[in-house]
Design a protein around this motif. Structure first.
Motif, short mmCIF file in Angstrom:
data_model
loop_
_atom_site.label_atom_id
_atom_site.label_comp_id
_atom_site.label_asym_id
_atom_site.label_seq_id
_atom_site.Cartn_x
_atom_site.Cartn_y
_atom_site.Cartn_z
N GLN A 177 36.50 43.58 48.02
CA GLN A 177 37.63 43.21 47.17
C GLN A 177 38.63 44.36 47.07
OE1 GLN A 177 35.45 42.26 43.61
NE2 GLN A 177 35.45 40.07 44.00
N ARG A 178 38.10 45.55 46.88
CA ARG A 178 38.97 46.72 46.77
C ARG A 178 39.71 46.98 48.09
NH1 ARG A 178 35.28 49.69 45.29
NH2 ARG A 178 35.58 49.60 43.04
N GLN A 179 39.01 46.83 49.20
CA GLN A 179 39.61 47.07 50.51
C GLN A 179 40.65 46.01 50.84
OE1 GLN A 179 38.96 49.79 52.01
NE2 GLN A 179 39.67 49.61 54.12
N ALA A 180 40.37 44.76 50.47
CA ALA A 180 41.31 43.67 50.75
C ALA A 180 42.65 43.92 50.07
CB ALA A 180 40.70 42.34 50.30
N HIS A 181 42.59 44.29 48.79
CA HIS A 181 43.84 44.54 48.07
C HIS A 181 44.59 45.72 48.67
CE1 HIS A 181 46.74 44.63 44.83
NE2 HIS A 181 46.49 45.92 44.67
N TRP A 182 43.85 46.76 49.09
CA TRP A 182 44.52 47.91 49.67
C TRP A 182 45.17 47.57 51.01
CZ3 TRP A 182 43.58 51.19 53.99
CH2 TRP A 182 44.46 52.28 54.05
N PHE A 183 44.52 46.74 51.82
CA PHE A 183 45.13 46.28 53.07
C PHE A 183 46.47 45.63 52.79
CE2 PHE A 183 41.47 45.78 56.42
CZ PHE A 183 41.35 47.16 56.43
N TRP A 184 46.51 44.76 51.78
CA TRP A 184 47.77 44.09 51.45
C TRP A 184 48.82 45.11 51.03
CZ3 TRP A 184 50.77 43.93 47.01
CH2 TRP A 184 51.84 43.04 47.05
N GLU A 185 48.43 46.00 50.16
CA GLU A 185 49.36 46.99 49.62
C GLU A 185 49.94 47.88 50.72
OE1 GLU A 185 47.78 50.06 46.92
OE2 GLU A 185 49.01 49.08 45.39
N CYS A 236 41.00 39.08 46.49
CA CYS A 236 39.96 38.09 46.77
C CYS A 236 39.55 38.27 48.23
CB CYS A 236 40.49 36.68 46.52
SG CYS A 236 39.28 35.37 46.75
N VAL A 237 38.26 38.28 48.49
CA VAL A 237 37.79 38.52 49.85
C VAL A 237 38.08 37.28 50.71
CG1 VAL A 237 35.82 39.06 51.31
CG2 VAL A 237 35.97 40.04 49.01
N PRO A 238 38.90 37.40 51.75
CA PRO A 238 39.21 36.23 52.57
C PRO A 238 38.01 35.81 53.43
CG PRO A 238 40.28 38.18 53.47
CD PRO A 238 39.66 38.59 52.18
N VAL A 239 37.75 34.52 53.44
CA VAL A 239 36.74 33.93 54.32
C VAL A 239 37.51 33.20 55.40
CG1 VAL A 239 34.72 32.46 54.50
CG2 VAL A 239 35.18 33.68 52.36
N ILE A 240 37.58 33.78 56.59
CA ILE A 240 38.49 33.31 57.63
C ILE A 240 37.74 32.40 58.59
CG2 ILE A 240 40.04 34.05 59.49
CD1 ILE A 240 40.28 36.74 57.93
#
Length: 702
Positions: free
Chosen positions: A373-381, A323-327
């Motif tokens: 969305q794809r980049q967010a999940h990869w950052f976490w991983e 999920c794209v974080p809105v900070i």
């Protein structure tokens, strides 16, 4: 005489034996107490650790120098040079620190998270148990959570470390800084000059280029394995799942909920559930219960608001869900922002514009949302998923500061590993150390001209700097010849079979290419001599960011037609060298395959033409430099090749070449090709000297 000889041999044997014993004792006797203490939880538990009692009068470090930078508060000379360009990290042996009356300095001792962190570092290539080799020192004192610490006593314990030296070259990990009522954004424990890997830095407390901003670890996201979810539209547009939100922010979110209805889901903690571990993984909205963090996967955007602390574990949960974080956390230093491009994975909105959040997010194109969305999940991983990932990422950032010439590139930090950037360096930023794999790899693209192919292989194998020969077999309807039929050469020969007959296969970044230099050559270029090829490689070594090749071509502006024209006739100018025979850096294979602008690559494959022109455009656009033509030869094809065999001999093919130039110029939005009026020839090439005195005597004629 016999007695004398016997005494001599006995004495000699005794000396040798004593020498071996002394050597063994020197090798295995511990050189110091520190270096013999290997850090591992398997060998030593916290309860077995020696007890250290702190005196009330024990020294306390300074508060912390906000002016510290790597060149002022870090001794890089400790790190020195090593072939692997990797810092060495020493972890202090475990000790239990208590005050004069026996009360521990921490209410929790060694947390599971800090234990995991130290264990990961001790298992990594960074670790050393030899304190004399260490560049960086990590205390085994757990300061991750300031709430569990006695600040003064913890500072005294740090000052007692044998290598403390006012915190020089020491690294502390802290995720929950400050405490009520102020909640400082950095650890309150006085720490002298120590580096701080902190989980809640603001722009006021963060020492840029010295400290490292790290995420707040989320044990929830680590314990829950979410199902894989592809990027795309979700059930909700915006979701807020944090429970301890300031009442003013919650009121604003409720107003947005009223305006936008079902598009926004506003969750809170469940009041009808008993407190416990199960309730932590639940969120509620008007009596409806949702599983957390699973519900995060149902939204395109997830709100991450500041709480009492700037750093929030919710950020990790959101990233894991894709999920794209809105900070919304003014002045917050995002985790690992020194190397991560957060614009690709998040939306940062000032707190005062919370009321405009829905409008702002609606303006983002759908395709961009999917990429985020794809980049967010990869950052976490890659960087958030475990204490190991957090710890090793922190050390890598520090390592890159100390060895900048061997540092990871932007692409390595921010591009998912589908593209293996780690195996290639950009020639635009040349390393200060020689490449690990000298020589060049010859890549021969072929279809079914076996006889000509074998002649090319035989000729190339005579070049002294050839390291490997890679044949790209582009015919899916016919198998390559049996291994016994191939020419016997003195370097590895590898055949790669492609899945489709595409010209772009020539520029794919094959794993087999281990050298920096690549020679692209057609299967009918048999007239180049070994001297010409070796000289071309020597020229490329001096200009590794250029295309260095043999067949030269030119682009011209046709004033009558009002468009660009491809010129293959002999002229005084050159703006392209054809990759039917050219050296280039393998970095450009990655750019051609993964970063070629627009639809150029697909256009080339569809028309079976112009892959060489596309590569010239790409290199010229990136470097702003012209190619280098080497040696005078202008004829390269085998004499017996006819229009039936040779793709580039057809007249229609030549017309398409002009179309290619106009197409590519349109996609690039400019004409990047540069025209030059020179070529590179060997010294003494035209001089009247004996051939044996020339380094490259067989350069060939026109």
């Amino acid at each position: 005489m016999k007695i004398k000889h016997r005494i001599y041999y006995i004495t000699l044997f005794s000396v040798v034996l004593l020498g071996l014993i002394a050597t063994g004792m020197f090798q295995f006797w511990p050189h110091s107490i520190e270096s013999s203490a290997d850090w591992t939880m398997d060998k030593r538990s916290v309860h077995d650790a020696p007890l250290v009692r702190l005196s009330v009068s024990s020294p306390i470090p300074e508060r912390g120098d906000l002016s510290c930078r790597m060149h002022t508060c870090f001794d890089v000379y400790r790190c020195g040079y090593n072939p692997k360009n990797r810092i060495k990290v020493y972890i202090y042996p475990l000790q239990r620190f208590v005050d004069e009356v026996g009360v521990p300095i921490s209410s929790t001792g060694l947390s599971r998270e800090y234990n995991d962190l130290l264990s990961a570092i001790s298992d990594s290539d960074f670790y050393t148990d030899d304190v004399s080799r260490a560049c960086l020192f990590i205390p085994s004192i757990d300061v991750l959570n300031q709430n569990s610490l006695r600040v003064r006593e913890t500072a005294q314990a740090l000052a007692m470390l044998p290598r403390w030296d006012k915190g020089m070259n020491h690294l502390l990990f802290n995720m929950l800084p400050g405490g009520p009522p102020d909640y400082n954004t950095a650890l309150d424990v006085p720490r002298d000059r120590a580096l701080l890997a902190g989980g809640g830095f603001s722009t006021w407390t963060y020492r840029q280029g010295y400290d490292v901003s790290i995420p707040v670890y989320s044990p929830i996201s680590a314990d829950v394995e979410l199902p894989e979810r592809q990027p795309g539209p979700r059930r909700f547009f915006i979701l807020s799942s944090q429970t301890a939100i300031h009442r003013e922010y919650r009121a604003e979110l409720e107003r947005l909920k009223e305006e936008n209805g079902e598009a926004l889901l506003l969750l809170d903690k469940c009041s009808n559930l008993s407190q416990g571990a199960a309730s932590v993984r639940k969120r509620c909205y008007k009596g409806q219960v949702y599983d957390y963090p699973q519900i995060l996967q149902e939204s395109s955007f997830c709100v991450v608001l500041r709480g009492a602390r700037l750093g929030q574990a919710a950020l990790s949960d959101v990233l894991q869900a894709g999920c794209v974080p809105v900070i919304l956390a003014d002045s917050y230093i995002l985790p690992f922002s020194e190397v991560l491009d957060w614009k690709r994975a998040s939306v940062v909105i000032p707190e005062e514009k919370l009321s405009e959040m829905y409008t702002i997010l609606k303006s983002i194109p759908h395709r961009q949302v999917e990429e985020m969305q794809r980049q967010a999940h990869w950052f976490w991983e890659a960087y958030f998923s475990s204490m190991k990932a957090i710890g090793l990422t922190t050390l890598q950032i520090i390592n890159d500061r100390i060895y900048p010439y061997a540092a990871r590139s932007y692409e390595q930090w921010n591009n998912p590993p589908v593209v293996k950037w780690a195996s290639v360096n950009s020639p635009l930023f040349l390393p200060l150390i020689p490449p690990r794999a000298p020589g060049f790899t010859a890549v021969v693209l072929t279809y079914d001209r076996v006889e000509s192919l074998f002649r090319v292989i035989t000729e190339i194998s005579k070049v002294p700097s050839l390291a490997k020969l890679l044949v790209v077999w582009n015919n899916q309807n016919k198998s390559p010849p049996e291994e016994s039929l191939w020419p016997k050469i003195g370097v590895p020969l590898k055949v790669v079979r492609t899945k489709e007959n595409k010209l772009s296969n020539r520029f794919f970044p094959y794993d087999e290419i281990e050298t920096e230099a690549v020679l692209a050559i057609d299967d009918d270029i048999i007239m180049l001599t070994s001297d010409e090829l070796q000289f071309g490689y020597e020229v490329w070594r001096e200009f590794p960011d250029r295309l260095v090749g043999y067949p030269g071509r030119l682009h011209l502006w046709d004033h009558e037609m009002g468009k660009w024209k491809y010129e293959s006739e002999w002229t005084n100018e050159v703006s392209m060298v054809l990759t039917g025979a050219a050296f280039y850096h393998k970095y450009f294979n990655y750019l051609y395959t993964y970063k070629m602008p627009g639809d150029i690559k697909n256009w080339v494959d569809a028309h079976m033409n112009c892959e060489d022109i596309a590569m010239n455009f790409l290199v010229a656009n990136i470097t702003g430099k012209a190619p280098i033509k080497v040696t005078p030869r202008k004829k390269f094809k085998c004499p017996e090749c006819t229009a039936i065999d040779g793709l580039s001999l057809d007249q229609t093919h030549m017309v398409e070449r002009s179309e290619c130039i106009n197409k590519f110029a349109s996609v690039f939005g400019t004409m990047p090709l540069k025209v030059v009026e020179h070529r590179a020839d060997p010294v003494l090439y035209k001089d009247d000297f004996p051939e044996k005195l020339k380094s490259f005597p067989n350069i060939g004629s026109l």
